[in-house]
Motif scaffolding. Sequence first.
Motif, mmCIF file in Angstrom:
data_model
loop_
_atom_site.group_PDB
_atom_site.id
_atom_site.type_symbol
_atom_site.label_atom_id
_atom_site.label_comp_id
_atom_site.label_asym_id
_atom_site.label_seq_id
_atom_site.Cartn_x
_atom_site.Cartn_y
_atom_site.Cartn_z
ATOM 1 N N ARG A 188 0.832 -1.213 0.000
ATOM 2 C CA ARG A 188 0.000 0.000 0.000
ATOM 3 C C ARG A 188 0.859 1.253 0.000
ATOM 4 N NH1 ARG A 188 -2.991 -2.752 4.346
ATOM 5 N NH2 ARG A 188 -4.818 -3.778 3.456
ATOM 6 N N ILE A 189 1.947 1.236 0.758
ATOM 7 C CA ILE A 189 2.838 2.399 0.817
ATOM 8 C C ILE A 189 3.441 2.677 -0.550
ATOM 9 C CG2 ILE A 189 5.044 3.230 1.728
ATOM 10 C CD1 ILE A 189 4.295 1.805 4.373
ATOM 11 N N SER A 225 2.352 1.816 -3.484
ATOM 12 C CA SER A 225 1.362 2.206 -4.486
ATOM 13 C C SER A 225 0.712 3.551 -4.169
ATOM 14 C CB SER A 225 0.275 1.129 -4.585
ATOM 15 O OG SER A 225 -0.444 1.038 -3.368
ATOM 16 N N GLY A 226 1.015 4.124 -2.988
ATOM 17 C CA GLY A 226 0.449 5.412 -2.601
ATOM 18 C C GLY A 226 -0.962 5.321 -2.059
ATOM 19 N N ASN A 227 -1.420 4.101 -1.718
ATOM 20 C CA ASN A 227 -2.792 3.918 -1.233
ATOM 21 C C ASN A 227 -2.905 3.898 0.287
ATOM 22 O OD1 ASN A 227 -3.911 3.741 -3.822
ATOM 23 N ND2 ASN A 227 -3.409 1.568 -3.976
ATOM 24 N N MET A 228 -1.768 4.033 0.978
ATOM 25 C CA MET A 228 -1.823 4.002 2.442
ATOM 26 C C MET A 228 -2.256 5.365 2.987
ATOM 27 S SD MET A 228 -1.537 2.506 5.288
ATOM 28 C CE MET A 228 -0.706 0.946 4.983
ATOM 29 N N PRO A 242 23.446 3.670 5.729
ATOM 30 C CA PRO A 242 22.623 4.388 4.740
ATOM 31 C C PRO A 242 21.505 3.536 4.152
ATOM 32 C CG PRO A 242 24.971 4.702 4.320
ATOM 33 C CD PRO A 242 24.860 3.615 5.328
ATOM 34 N N LYS A 243 21.571 2.204 4.287
ATOM 35 C CA LYS A 243 20.576 1.319 3.683
ATOM 36 C C LYS A 243 19.595 0.750 4.700
ATOM 37 C CE LYS A 243 23.800 -1.362 1.987
ATOM 38 N NZ LYS A 243 24.458 -2.467 1.258
ATOM 39 N N VAL A 244 19.687 1.211 5.948
ATOM 40 C CA VAL A 244 18.938 0.564 7.020
ATOM 41 C C VAL A 244 17.425 0.681 6.838
ATOM 42 C CG1 VAL A 244 18.796 2.516 8.621
ATOM 43 C CG2 VAL A 244 18.977 0.206 9.534
ATOM 44 N N PHE A 245 16.944 1.737 6.121
ATOM 45 C CA PHE A 245 15.508 1.910 5.923
ATOM 46 C C PHE A 245 15.052 1.453 4.536
ATOM 47 C CE2 PHE A 245 16.517 5.328 9.053
ATOM 48 C CZ PHE A 245 15.812 4.774 10.106
ATOM 49 N N ASP A 246 15.957 0.849 3.742
ATOM 50 C CA ASP A 246 15.587 0.370 2.415
ATOM 51 C C ASP A 246 14.761 -0.903 2.540
ATOM 52 O OD1 ASP A 246 17.045 2.437 1.461
ATOM 53 O OD2 ASP A 246 18.711 1.237 0.700
ATOM 54 N N ILE A 247 13.832 -1.091 1.595
ATOM 55 C CA ILE A 247 13.040 -2.314 1.616
ATOM 56 C C ILE A 247 13.863 -3.476 1.078
ATOM 57 C CG2 ILE A 247 10.857 -1.090 1.346
ATOM 58 C CD1 ILE A 247 10.804 -1.970 -1.558
ATOM 59 N N PHE A 248 13.488 -4.674 1.449
ATOM 60 C CA PHE A 248 14.102 -5.925 1.011
ATOM 61 C C PHE A 248 15.551 -6.089 1.477
ATOM 62 C CE2 PHE A 248 11.337 -4.716 -2.726
ATOM 63 C CZ PHE A 248 10.260 -5.469 -2.294
ATOM 64 N N SER A 285 11.025 -9.928 8.380
ATOM 65 C CA SER A 285 10.773 -9.834 6.945
ATOM 66 C C SER A 285 11.714 -8.885 6.228
ATOM 67 C CB SER A 285 9.332 -9.350 6.721
ATOM 68 O OG SER A 285 9.185 -8.026 7.211
ATOM 69 N N GLY A 286 12.417 -8.027 6.964
ATOM 70 C CA GLY A 286 13.237 -7.017 6.306
ATOM 71 C C GLY A 286 12.436 -5.813 5.863
ATOM 72 N N LEU A 287 11.156 -5.736 6.251
ATOM 73 C CA LEU A 287 10.288 -4.624 5.859
ATOM 74 C C LEU A 287 9.981 -3.686 7.021
ATOM 75 C CD1 LEU A 287 7.651 -6.477 3.661
ATOM 76 C CD2 LEU A 287 9.571 -5.119 2.879
ATOM 77 N N GLY A 288 10.172 -4.155 8.245
ATOM 78 C CA GLY A 288 9.704 -3.405 9.409
ATOM 79 C C GLY A 288 10.227 -1.994 9.510
ATOM 80 N N LEU A 289 11.538 -1.806 9.360
ATOM 81 C CA LEU A 289 12.114 -0.465 9.491
ATOM 82 C C LEU A 289 11.664 0.448 8.366
ATOM 83 C CD1 LEU A 289 15.766 -1.114 10.737
ATOM 84 C CD2 LEU A 289 13.862 -0.121 12.001
ATOM 85 N N SER A 290 11.560 -0.107 7.149
ATOM 86 C CA SER A 290 11.100 0.709 6.018
ATOM 87 C C SER A 290 9.661 1.169 6.239
ATOM 88 C CB SER A 290 11.204 -0.100 4.719
ATOM 89 O OG SER A 290 10.759 0.665 3.627
#
Length: 520
Positions: free
Chosen positions: A210-211, A213-216, A319-325, A339-344
């Motif tokens: 959702r984030i 795609s801009g729907n959140m 520098p990559k700590v908030f990147d997805i995946f 999942s590696g998604l939480g921080l992002s």
Amino acid sequence: MSAYAKKVYLTEEQNQRLSPEGLLASFREGINSLSEEYVAQFYNGRYVWVRVEVNLLQKPGNGEIMAFIYNHDVTRESKLKQILECIMTFGYDEIYTVDEYSGQMDENEQTGILLLMLSDVEDIVKEEKEKQEQLAKALAMAEAANEAKTNFLAGMSHEIRTPMNAIIGLNSMIRSSIDDRNQVLDYTEKLDSASRYLLALLNDILDMSRIESGNMKLAVRAFSGDKFWDNVNMLAKTQALMAGVGYSFDRERKISEVYIGDATRLEQIMINLINNAVKFTPEGGSVDVAVTEQEVNERVQLTTVVSDNGIGIAKDFLPKVFDIFTQQHEENTSVYGGSGLGLSIAHNYARMMDGDITVQSTEGEGTVFTVTVKLDFDRRKKERKEKTEDISFAGKRILLVEDHPLNVIVAKGLLEKKQFEVVTAENGRKAVELVENFPEYYFDAVLMDIRMPVLDGIGAARELRALDREDVKDLPIIAMTANAGEEDRKQTREAGMNEHLAKPIDPKLLYATLQKFILS
């Protein structure tokens, strides 16, 4: 190109390579992609250089070979290439390029406008070099992102299968131990834990989707600050206790008892950061949370500092700590999980709340995350405390509209536990008919699923509100659905529903909601 070009100039060799027979021969030789360049004359008389690219793919089902063919206008690129070749070959400072022109029109000759070009060779070389560097950088980033996504999907497949295997296995073990009450209780606790872990993974994936795609959208509501932090601390203390990690919490100032914002998303931010700190802190270490509140432009700014003395984050990974995946410890996911998604997700939520998350860390010494968010507040409001333990709905009737038999059993059990008389309907059409056939004010509330056959919950709510009866004007209709996004909530409101409960249903929230509409 027949729709655009009057004539296409291909050599015999190019014609052979691009023919169906030629493409099949290439595929048999292991060639999956090829390209050619040629000149085409458009119907307006303009000549262009065209690059045709062909990708060959075999359909899994029937073995057919499919060719995806793309034509690109590369006239400018071709001109620059010719100039650069001249520069590299002869070292000229100035280049003049002239298109061929024939006084006698012949279909085998290229004709067109006489063009004289004076080019600054140094600028062209510099521009081309910068373009190549940008393309190389973009390609490297795309390849890295693709590799990270591939690794993520492989990891998520493992992460999802792990609790699923536990759920299936525990369910089988419960059936075989049905006479041993203590053993069954132990298995059901483990089943509950595995189910919640799986739900958290799925929520992370959906939130990130959702984030991106801009729907959140944030669900802004009033909530108690004290109750919010009590809940966060309860979850955090439990996690720290299980991990053998010390935990402390300090809240310096309280501006308001009631805040206005998205409490659920704010809780996700805090729990994610605290759980991460606990997860990456060895046994015997400590995690400290400090909250300060400051009034800024008639809003409250919450600043939360989550610090630990754990394993820390490598300098090149910060520098990559908030990147997805991405996860620093991808090779140790079996140890650290996640999942590696939480921080992002947390970072995106903080920015949606007019705030941010920053991080400082030294590998081997610990990490400090600082979160800022801005909320509205009202000093006059106090959240009413709902007590659901002793609620009784004896003498109250509720219409449960749900098409899934298992969901009917669960929801009916929860309702009957609080002395409700429950009438069920398997779809929206049946629900409307039941309300029409029973006397006015027979039902005290309707619990409505959204996705159903024959007539869905949105349509059923609209038809109920449109009935020519006094009771349906104020009849509480509560959505009970897996569609938990803000857009879904908006649709239920517009259909005339009073409240929106997301599946899986929280019993306490269900009882508190029904209490608000029926007993208040």
